[in-house]
Design a protein around this motif. Structure first.
Motif: not given
Length: 147
Positions: A16-36
């Motif tokens: 399951n993928i939770s609903a999103t508000d559409g504001t998270d981006t790859l570059a600004e989410s903090g999830v991709f600590k190795g870079g984009v």
């Protein structure tokens, strides 16, 4: 018709993928600590998304993006950038380990490749959907599709 490019993994699990508000981006989410890396995505307002489900597949045949994703049909669902971020937050264990890429087709004509690097950090690579490289099945790259 049997898919000649992929085989489904985790068939008995609901991903399951939770609903999103559409504001998270790859570059600004903090999830991709190795870079984009590679092609920057066009700046656009993200679209909110409802809760969704996903399937994870593994490559079994050599293919370009057009063949690989095209094998899921013309009317396949495509990812919002914020949904990819949410998947990576919630389902880290479904991303192919060992510096091998897991692909997501975005709705804007790009493909995001996510990998876990040697420092155990997520990295994202962005390519145009029309990128002509043939991806070889021997590396068992993963493809995540919305179901």
């Amino acid at each position: 018709m049997k898919n000649i490019y992929t085989a489904r993994l985790f068939e008995t699990e609901n991903i399951n993928i939770s609903a999103t508000d559409g504001t998270d981006t790859l570059a600004e989410s903090g999830v991709f600590k190795g870079g984009v890396y590679l092609t920057p995505l066009p700046k656009s307002a993200g679209k909110p998304s409802l809760q969704s489900t996903a399937e994870v597949h593994e490559m079994i045949g050599d293919a370009k993006f057009t063949e690989l994703f095209g094998s899921f049909g013309e009317n396949r669902k495509r990812w919002q950038e914020s949904q990819v971020v949410q998947f990576c937050r919630d389902h880290w264990s479904k991303i192919r380990p060992g510096n091998y890429v897991t692909f997501f087709e975005l709705d804007n004509g790009f493909v995001v490749g996510v990998l876990i690097d040697d420092d155990n950090k997520l990295r994202a690579f962005i390519r145009s959907f029309s990128y002509a490289n043939v991806w070889h099945a021997e590396y068992r790259r993963r493809i995540v599709v919305l179901s």
